[in-house]
Design a protein around this motif. Sequence first.
Motif, PDB file in Angstrom:
ATOM      1  N   SER A   9      43.767  43.042  42.443  1.00 40.26           N
ATOM      2  CA  SER A   9      44.674  43.859  43.685  1.00 40.26           C
ATOM      3  C   SER A   9      43.211  44.110  44.348  1.00 40.26           C
ATOM      4  O   SER A   9      43.013  44.989  45.571  1.00 40.26           O
ATOM      5  CB  SER A   9      45.030  45.072  43.426  1.00 40.26           C
ATOM      6  OG  SER A   9      45.726  45.030  42.006  1.00 40.26           O
ATOM      7  N   GLY A  10      41.650  43.822  43.538  1.00 36.36           N
ATOM      8  CA  GLY A  10      41.019  44.566  44.792  1.00 36.36           C
ATOM      9  C   GLY A  10      39.204  43.343  44.012  1.00 36.36           C
ATOM     10  O   GLY A  10      38.824  42.219  44.869  1.00 36.36           O
ATOM     11  N   ARG A  11      38.321  44.361  43.472  1.00 45.09           N
ATOM     12  CA  ARG A  11      37.370  43.272  44.113  1.00 45.09           C
ATOM     13  C   ARG A  11      36.565  42.499  42.805  1.00 45.09           C
ATOM     14  O   ARG A  11      36.307  41.138  43.802  1.00 45.09           O
ATOM     15  CB  ARG A  11      36.243  44.734  42.898  1.00 45.09           C
ATOM     16  CG  ARG A  11      34.606  44.631  42.421  1.00 45.09           C
ATOM     17  CD  ARG A  11      33.767  45.396  41.899  1.00 45.09           C
ATOM     18  NE  ARG A  11      34.425  45.491  40.651  1.00 45.09           N
ATOM     19  CZ  ARG A  11      34.523  46.703  39.583  1.00 45.09           C
ATOM     20  NH1 ARG A  11      33.577  47.157  39.884  1.00 45.09           N
ATOM     21  NH2 ARG A  11      35.724  46.541  38.297  1.00 45.09           N
ATOM     22  N   GLY A  12      37.724  42.177  41.768  1.00 51.97           N
ATOM     23  CA  GLY A  12      37.805  40.327  41.701  1.00 51.97           C
ATOM     24  C   GLY A  12      36.669  40.170  41.063  1.00 51.97           C
ATOM     25  O   GLY A  12      36.475  38.604  41.035  1.00 51.97           O
ATOM     26  N   SER A  13      35.999  40.899  40.049  1.00 53.40           N
ATOM     27  CA  SER A  13      34.391  40.247  39.752  1.00 53.40           C
ATOM     28  C   SER A  13      34.747  39.632  38.212  1.00 53.40           C
ATOM     29  O   SER A  13      34.153  38.807  37.832  1.00 53.40           O
ATOM     30  CB  SER A  13      33.651  42.040  39.421  1.00 53.40           C
ATOM     31  OG  SER A  13      33.840  43.222  37.807  1.00 53.40           O
ATOM     32  N   ASN A  14      35.743  40.405  37.605  1.00 54.68           N
ATOM     33  CA  ASN A  14      36.375  39.424  35.634  1.00 54.68           C
ATOM     34  C   ASN A  14      36.621  38.192  37.457  1.00 54.68           C
ATOM     35  O   ASN A  14      36.503  36.961  36.227  1.00 54.68           O
ATOM     36  CB  ASN A  14      37.463  39.917  36.005  1.00 54.68           C
ATOM     37  CG  ASN A  14      36.658  41.172  35.000  1.00 54.68           C
ATOM     38  OD1 ASN A  14      36.305  40.906  33.697  1.00 54.68           O
ATOM     39  ND2 ASN A  14      36.997  41.956  35.488  1.00 54.68           N
ATOM     40  N   PHE A  15      37.681  37.954  37.614  1.00 55.68           N
ATOM     41  CA  PHE A  15      38.192  36.548  38.618  1.00 55.68           C
ATOM     42  C   PHE A  15      36.819  35.704  38.380  1.00 55.68           C
ATOM     43  O   PHE A  15      36.771  34.349  38.337  1.00 55.68           O
ATOM     44  CB  PHE A  15      38.763  36.815  39.919  1.00 55.68           C
ATOM     45  CG  PHE A  15      39.036  35.557  40.754  1.00 55.68           C
ATOM     46  CD1 PHE A  15      39.860  34.417  40.299  1.00 55.68           C
ATOM     47  CD2 PHE A  15      38.446  35.715  41.522  1.00 55.68           C
ATOM     48  CE1 PHE A  15      39.752  33.988  41.045  1.00 55.68           C
ATOM     49  CE2 PHE A  15      38.585  34.515  43.068  1.00 55.68           C
ATOM     50  CZ  PHE A  15      39.692  33.877  42.055  1.00 55.68           C
TER      51      PHE A  15
END
Length: 201
Positions: A9-15
Motif C-alpha cells: 500500500s505504501g513505501r514498499g521498502s520490503n518489496f
Amino acid sequence: MFKLAVLASGRGSNFQSIVEKIEAGQVPAAVEILVSDQPGARALDLANAHGIDTAVVKREDFPTNKAHNEAIVEILKPRNIDLVILAGYMRIVKAPLLEAYPHRIVNIHPALLPAFPGLDAQKQALDYGVRVSGCTVHFVDAGVDTGPIILQAVVPVEQDDSVETLSARILKEEHKLLPRAITLIAQGKVAVQGRKVWIQS
Ligand code: GRF
C-alpha cells in the motif's frame, strides 16, 4: 520459477528488498506482479523501475470488501501465482483471496506476534515498555496478524527509543526476514500443521 505476487500500500521498502535479493540471485523466485490499493504508492514506482507488472485495485471502486478481494484474485489467477506476499498491505485480506491461496499468503508484521497485532505495532511495543521487539513473518488466516508463524527476528528496545528509531531497527530485520521466508517456502522447506510451521533444515 516460483512465482510471487506482492501486495503493498505504501513505501514498499520490503518489496524493494525482495526484488533486490531476487536480482542478486539470493531468492529463487520471480515477482510476477505488484498490486496496490493506493495509486500513489511508492511501491508502484519501484515496480516500474524494475520492469515488474503492476495493477492498482482501489477499494473505493468496489461495493464491498469481498468484491475488492475478488478483483485481486481475478488479476492473480491467470498468472499462476505460487505465493502472495503482503508487504505493507494495509487491508485485511478476506475470504475470496484467502480461499484462493490457502497457506499461500504471507505477511510481515513489525512486532513479535502474538504481541502487538494490528496498527502501530512499534508504538504499542514502546508504550507497553517491552525490552525486546522485532518482526514476524506469518501465514495469513482470517484474523488480524493471527496466522501460523514462519520466522521471527528480535531487536532490543532502547530506553531512549522513539517510534522512528525502533521502527528503523525493526525494518532492517524485516528486509532480511521476509526474503528468507520466501526462499524457504520456494525451496519447499516449509510445512504447516495447525498453528505450527515446520521448517526443514
Ligand atoms: C512494515 O513495517 C511492515 O512490517 C508493515 O508495514 C510496513 C511496510 O513498510 N506491515 P514498507 O512499505 O515495506 O516500507
